[in-house]
Design a protein around this motif. Structure first.
Motif, PDB file in Angstrom:
ATOM      1  N   TRP A 247       0.653  -1.369   0.453  1.00 40.78           N
ATOM      2  CA  TRP A 247      -0.163  -0.325   0.328  1.00 40.78           C
ATOM      3  C   TRP A 247       0.995   1.048  -0.267  1.00 40.78           C
ATOM      4  O   TRP A 247       0.282   2.017  -0.757  1.00 40.78           O
ATOM      5  N   GLN A 248       2.034   1.578   0.994  1.00 39.55           N
ATOM      6  CA  GLN A 248       2.717   2.713   0.620  1.00 39.55           C
ATOM      7  C   GLN A 248       3.206   2.666  -0.815  1.00 39.55           C
ATOM      8  O   GLN A 248       3.184   4.085  -1.096  1.00 39.55           O
ATOM      9  N   LEU A 249       3.416   1.779  -1.458  1.00 39.49           N
ATOM     10  CA  LEU A 249       4.223   2.094  -3.242  1.00 39.49           C
ATOM     11  C   LEU A 249       2.891   2.926  -3.655  1.00 39.49           C
ATOM     12  O   LEU A 249       3.084   3.373  -4.342  1.00 39.49           O
ATOM     13  N   ILE A 250       1.685   1.792  -3.813  1.00 41.14           N
ATOM     14  CA  ILE A 250       0.549   2.318  -4.496  1.00 41.14           C
ATOM     15  C   ILE A 250       0.187   3.677  -4.276  1.00 41.14           C
ATOM     16  O   ILE A 250      -0.022   4.890  -4.838  1.00 41.14           O
ATOM     17  N   SER A 251      -0.130   3.994  -2.619  1.00 38.36           N
ATOM     18  CA  SER A 251      -0.122   5.119  -2.590  1.00 38.36           C
ATOM     19  C   SER A 251       0.905   6.761  -2.793  1.00 38.36           C
ATOM     20  O   SER A 251       0.721   7.651  -3.177  1.00 38.36           O
ATOM     21  N   ALA A 252       1.833   6.125  -2.976  1.00 37.23           N
ATOM     22  CA  ALA A 252       3.078   7.007  -3.148  1.00 37.23           C
ATOM     23  C   ALA A 252       2.883   7.086  -5.166  1.00 37.23           C
ATOM     24  O   ALA A 252       3.021   8.656  -5.415  1.00 37.23           O
ATOM     25  N   GLY A 253       2.602   6.054  -5.568  1.00 29.23           N
ATOM     26  CA  GLY A 253       2.142   6.516  -7.187  1.00 29.23           C
ATOM     27  C   GLY A 253       1.177   7.024  -7.049  1.00 29.23           C
ATOM     28  O   GLY A 253       1.100   8.218  -8.062  1.00 29.23           O
ATOM     29  N   SER A 254       0.386   6.410  -5.698  1.00 30.03           N
ATOM     30  CA  SER A 254      -0.766   7.575  -6.433  1.00 30.03           C
ATOM     31  C   SER A 254      -0.885   9.448  -6.370  1.00 30.03           C
ATOM     32  O   SER A 254      -1.390  10.279  -6.809  1.00 30.03           O
ATOM     33  N   ILE A 255      -0.174   9.545  -5.333  1.00 29.52           N
ATOM     34  CA  ILE A 255       0.391  11.100  -5.430  1.00 29.52           C
ATOM     35  C   ILE A 255       1.125  11.140  -6.384  1.00 29.52           C
ATOM     36  O   ILE A 255       0.635  12.574  -6.742  1.00 29.52           O
ATOM     37  N   ILE A 256       1.745  10.769  -6.670  1.00 28.27           N
ATOM     38  CA  ILE A 256       2.535  11.139  -7.941  1.00 28.27           C
ATOM     39  C   ILE A 256       1.976  11.821  -9.003  1.00 28.27           C
ATOM     40  O   ILE A 256       1.680  12.820  -9.815  1.00 28.27           O
ATOM     41  N   ALA A 257       0.888  10.637  -9.337  1.00 25.42           N
ATOM     42  CA  ALA A 257       0.156  10.509 -10.520  1.00 25.42           C
ATOM     43  C   ALA A 257      -1.304  12.298 -10.151  1.00 25.42           C
ATOM     44  O   ALA A 257      -1.281  12.893 -11.160  1.00 25.42           O
ATOM     45  N   ALA A 258      -1.145  12.176  -9.130  1.00 19.46           N
ATOM     46  CA  ALA A 258      -1.731  13.575  -8.643  1.00 19.46           C
ATOM     47  C   ALA A 258      -1.308  14.868  -8.238  1.00 19.46           C
ATOM     48  O   ALA A 258      -2.292  15.541  -9.168  1.00 19.46           O
ATOM     49  N   LEU A 259       0.035  14.956  -8.612  1.00 17.30           N
ATOM     50  CA  LEU A 259       0.477  16.052  -8.051  1.00 17.30           C
ATOM     51  C   LEU A 259       0.673  17.221  -9.584  1.00 17.30           C
ATOM     52  O   LEU A 259       0.376  18.001  -9.188  1.00 17.30           O
ATOM     53  N   PRO A 260       0.838  16.845 -10.663  1.00 16.91           N
ATOM     54  CA  PRO A 260       1.007  17.709 -11.674  1.00 16.91           C
ATOM     55  C   PRO A 260      -0.556  18.406 -11.948  1.00 16.91           C
ATOM     56  O   PRO A 260       0.094  19.488 -12.346  1.00 16.91           O
ATOM     57  N   PRO A 261      -1.878  18.248 -11.837  1.00 16.27           N
ATOM     58  CA  PRO A 261      -3.072  19.004 -12.099  1.00 16.27           C
ATOM     59  C   PRO A 261      -2.886  19.630 -10.610  1.00 16.27           C
ATOM     60  O   PRO A 261      -3.513  21.221 -11.314  1.00 16.27           O
ATOM     61  N   VAL A 262      -2.474  18.854  -9.574  1.00 15.98           N
ATOM     62  CA  VAL A 262      -2.876  19.400  -8.467  1.00 15.98           C
ATOM     63  C   VAL A 262      -1.648  20.972  -8.766  1.00 15.98           C
ATOM     64  O   VAL A 262      -2.068  21.570  -8.053  1.00 15.98           O
ATOM     65  N   ILE A 263      -1.455  21.025  -8.876  1.00 11.30           N
ATOM     66  CA  ILE A 263       0.692  21.953  -9.120  1.00 11.30           C
ATOM     67  C   ILE A 263      -0.422  22.708  -9.656  1.00 11.30           C
ATOM     68  O   ILE A 263      -0.442  24.138  -9.772  1.00 11.30           O
ATOM     69  N   LEU A 264      -0.671  22.530 -11.249  1.00 10.36           N
ATOM     70  CA  LEU A 264      -1.170  23.393 -12.458  1.00 10.36           C
ATOM     71  C   LEU A 264      -2.029  24.525 -11.537  1.00 10.36           C
ATOM     72  O   LEU A 264      -2.849  25.399 -11.550  1.00 10.36           O
ATOM     73  N   PHE A 265      -3.207  23.395 -10.874  1.00  4.67           N
ATOM     74  CA  PHE A 265      -4.297  24.206 -10.507  1.00  4.67           C
ATOM     75  C   PHE A 265      -3.909  25.351  -9.064  1.00  4.67           C
ATOM     76  O   PHE A 265      -4.156  26.323  -9.533  1.00  4.67           O
ATOM     77  N   PHE A 266      -3.175  25.096  -8.259  1.00  3.72           N
ATOM     78  CA  PHE A 266      -2.450  25.492  -7.614  1.00  3.72           C
ATOM     79  C   PHE A 266      -2.200  27.274  -8.276  1.00  3.72           C
ATOM     80  O   PHE A 266      -2.262  28.486  -7.462  1.00  3.72           O
ATOM     81  N   ALA A 267      -0.734  26.401  -9.240  1.00  3.82           N
ATOM     82  CA  ALA A 267       0.039  28.066  -9.890  1.00  3.82           C
ATOM     83  C   ALA A 267      -1.388  28.831 -10.596  1.00  3.82           C
ATOM     84  O   ALA A 267      -0.988  29.812 -10.603  1.00  3.82           O
ATOM     85  N   MET A 268      -2.536  28.492 -10.871  1.00  3.07           N
ATOM     86  CA  MET A 268      -3.182  29.143 -11.747  1.00  3.07           C
ATOM     87  C   MET A 268      -4.844  29.028 -11.449  1.00  3.07           C
ATOM     88  O   MET A 268      -6.088  28.689 -12.438  1.00  3.07           O
ATOM     89  N   GLN A 269      -5.310  28.937 -10.617  1.00  5.36           N
ATOM     90  CA  GLN A 269      -6.239  28.717  -9.947  1.00  5.36           C
ATOM     91  C   GLN A 269      -7.243  29.860 -10.019  1.00  5.36           C
ATOM     92  O   GLN A 269      -8.512  29.125 -10.160  1.00  5.36           O
ATOM     93  N   ARG A 270      -6.910  31.099 -10.699  1.00  4.77           N
ATOM     94  CA  ARG A 270      -8.272  31.905 -11.245  1.00  4.77           C
ATOM     95  C   ARG A 270      -7.836  31.464 -12.054  1.00  4.77           C
ATOM     96  O   ARG A 270      -9.624  31.262 -12.383  1.00  4.77           O
ATOM     97  N   HIS A 271      -7.313  31.148 -13.184  1.00  5.27           N
ATOM     98  CA  HIS A 271      -7.894  31.000 -14.729  1.00  5.27           C
ATOM     99  C   HIS A 271      -8.683  29.358 -14.578  1.00  5.27           C
ATOM    100  O   HIS A 271      -8.922  29.087 -15.519  1.00  5.27           O
ATOM    101  N   PHE A 272      -8.298  28.261 -13.460  1.00  5.80           N
ATOM    102  CA  PHE A 272      -8.682  26.876 -14.204  1.00  5.80           C
ATOM    103  C   PHE A 272     -10.526  27.816 -13.273  1.00  5.80           C
ATOM    104  O   PHE A 272     -11.814  27.279 -14.426  1.00  5.80           O
ATOM    105  N   ILE A 273     -10.649  28.484 -12.541  1.00  6.28           N
ATOM    106  CA  ILE A 273     -12.199  27.857 -12.478  1.00  6.28           C
ATOM    107  C   ILE A 273     -12.656  29.173 -13.012  1.00  6.28           C
ATOM    108  O   ILE A 273     -14.049  29.100 -13.435  1.00  6.28           O
ATOM    109  N   ALA A 274     -12.541  30.194 -13.732  1.00  8.56           N
ATOM    110  CA  ALA A 274     -12.406  31.039 -14.535  1.00  8.56           C
ATOM    111  C   ALA A 274     -13.412  29.985 -15.835  1.00  8.56           C
ATOM    112  O   ALA A 274     -14.209  30.347 -16.247  1.00  8.56           O
TER     113      ALA A 274
END
Lengths: 283, 291
Positions: A247-274
């Motif tokens: 599970w620890q590896l699956i979790s780490a993998g999931s976090i890695i998979a989720a990270l790029p859109p999350v970073i993008l979302f936080f960086a460009m939040q205003r645009h994203f929501i618009a």
């Protein structure tokens, strides 16, 4: 403003409100927090059944290093980028052209065409699956990044055209008309007048469909089968089968998979929501 | 000069449209027609096609698996409709200007940004009978653990809850933006008239939120009918097909059972159901266009 601003209420109300939002947030993200914590757990912890407590041993670096060195995760991550970036650029480019034509030119059948783009954007993927898969195989693009990219461009063009057309229709006609009177060619008008004006919409749209395409799972299953091409969503799900109890590896993998859109979302939040809500404030 | 201009104005839009229209036709419009056409054939996906008329459809109506999937889709539709009201409640709860609220709102939106595959993993965990939080909480109330994802009676609802998580976040954002754009004058006027609380919400706020509600319902319906990722990652339609939905059933029949014609028939049914909503959406959209 509605509801009434808490600032206008009593002090105890204010304090409880301020505590309540953080508590609610904690509960809301609890399942995700557990995954984050577990990605730092040791096997011993997991064997001892410590799934929800604080890890007795922080294995953060070790687990993530393991994921990157022992599994094709890095490859998957790269594949996702190779697929997503060109697809975003392609879809945004095509739909800006199409959206401009639909917004600022009067010709017969333009409403029908617009309706087709909107409708196509909502169809279930399954009605496209068999023909698109066969087409991709026939073109020799099965199990290649290009096969997925082409499909994503084509499909996202529906939504993007809807989006761009609605944005461009709000631009003043006078600028375009004035340029026409000056004898500027239509292509020049598009490049030098329309494009600079739609820049904010382009940003919003790109962020949004980056997430859509990055998170795609269905087409990754249907159009791709090898690790060399597989994007991260399909990759995680393949790894899940192999790791079963790690599970620890699956979790780490999931976090890695989720990270790029999350970073993008936080960086460009205003645009994203618009981007997400463009249709919600009008129409 | 003027003449060339106007001629250019006539053909330029078509030039602008050509790439998008070609790709969209090849990958979206034609495949729809082809799929419907295919649904009248018996085909393994590779060899010869045999025309069988409506027999794929007749077979569907006697296939228990089809009815299970269809009923599950109806459950998805019904329970997914909780997302707009819950999203509205959350939006009302968070529509304040206290310290850190921007961050809190962004974090509430989080589940929508991450892939459904990850959401599926997170919830598979949450439901795990031996260590999942869900059963720990049940245990606190003295209840027996439920293996949600391997229990035929619970599994679909378990997956729907997982699907609601990002969907609520989406609706919340739509409503937050709607609340942001309320007309302050109308609210002030209503306050002077003595309206507050529920009355204010019902008669002043909700009518102004109508566009947000419309979009929220449309995306929720589409989301409910598109449910594939969660079913595929959490249960693969199991146990014994009890959590399957039309989208997953179609995939299973075409890819694993090599029944492309039969799969096409399932896809056609799903498409027809979706068409009702698409038609409604188009009608609303084009009506507001004319107004």
């Amino acid at each position: 403003m509605f509801p009434t601003p808490v600032e206008q209420k009593s002090l105890p109300f204010n304090i409880s409100y301020r505590v309540a939002i953080w508590l609610a947030l904690f509960l809301w993200l609890l399942p995700l927090l557990a995954v984050l914590l577990t990605s730092a757990r040791s096997t011993a912890d997991l064997n001892a059944g410590n799934y929800w407590g604080i890890p007795t041993q922080w294995m953060f670096l070790e687990n993530y290093t393991l994921v990157f060195t022992q599994t094709p995760m890095l490859r998957y991550l790269l594949n996702s980028l190779i697929i997503t970036l060109p697809a975003v650029i392609g879809a945004v480019a095509l739909s800006t052209l199409a959206g401009y034509a639909l917004a600022k030119f009067k010709f017969r059948g333009r409403i029908g065409l617009f309706a087709a783009f909107i409708a196509g954007n909502f169809v279930p993927f399954q009605i496209l699956m068999i023909p698109v898969r066969n087409l991709t195989i026939d073109m020799g693009l099965y199990d290649t990044a290009s096969g997925l990219i082409l499909f994503h461009i084509a499909f996202q063009t529906g939504f993007c055209t809807l989006f761009m057309r609605n944005f461009i229709i709000g631009l003043p006609d006078e600028l375009i008309e004035a340029a026409r009177v000056e004898g500027v060619s239509e292509w020049q008008i598009f490049c030098h007048i329309v494009l600079p004006l739609v820049r904010p919409a382009l940003a919003a749209l790109s962020v949004l469909i980056f997430t859509f395409i990055w998170n795609d799972y269905f087409w990754a299953l249907v159009l791709v089968q090898s690790d060399e091409v597989r994007p991260i969503t399909a990759g995680i799900s393949a790894l899940k089968g192999q790791w079963l109890a790690s599970w620890q590896l699956i979790s780490a993998g999931s976090i890695i998979a989720a990270l790029p859109p999350v970073i993008l979302f936080f960086a460009m939040q205003r645009h994203f929501i618009a981007g997400l809500t463009l249709g919600a404030t009008k129409g | 000069m003027q003449k060339m201009q106007s001629r250019q104005q006539q053909w330029m839009p078509f030039l602008f449209l050509t790439p998008a229209v070609i790709l969209f036709s090849v990958y979206v419009i034609f495949p729809i027609i082809q799929s419907i056409w295919l649904s009248f054939f018996e085909w393994d996906g590779l060899g010869e096609k045999t025309f069988v008329g409506f027999s794929n459809y007749f077979e569907l109506f006697t296939d228990d698996q089809f009815w299970t999937a269809l009923v599950n889709n109806i459950y998805w539709l019904i329970f997914f409709m909780l997302a707009p009201p819950i999203g509205l409640l959350l939006a009302l709860f968070l529509n304040q200007k206290v310290m850190g609220i921007r961050f809190v709102k962004a974090m509430f939106f989080f589940p929508f940004v991450i892939s459904q595959v990850v959401v599926g993993l997170v919830f598979s965990w949450f439901y795990d009978p031996s260590f999942g939080l869900f059963n720990k909480v049940l245990g606190l109330f003295g209840a027996e653990p439920i293996a949600v994802l391997s229990d035929e009676n619970w599994v679909t609802f378990g997956i729907i809850v997982a699907g609601l998580w990002p969907q609520i976040a989406y609706c919340m954002i739509l409503y937050l933006t709607g609340l942001n754009n309320l007309s302050p004058d109308q609210i002030e006027a209503a306050r002077l008239d003595g309206a507050h609380g529920w009355k204010m919400l019902r008669h002043v706020i909700l009518p102004q939120l109508k566009p947000a509600t419309f979009i929220a319902i449309v995306v929720t319906v589409i989301g409910a009918l598109r449910s594939f990722d969660l079913v595929a990652t959490m249960t693969s339609g199991g146990p014994f097909g009890s959590s399957s939905v039309l989208a997953y059933f179609m995939y299973e029949q075409s890819i694993f059972n090599y029944r492309a014609g039969y799969g096409a028939a399932i896809a056609t049914i799903l498409f027809l159901i979706m068409d009702v909503y698409i038609a409604y959406f188009l009608w609303r959209m084009l009506k507001s266009e004319k107004a």
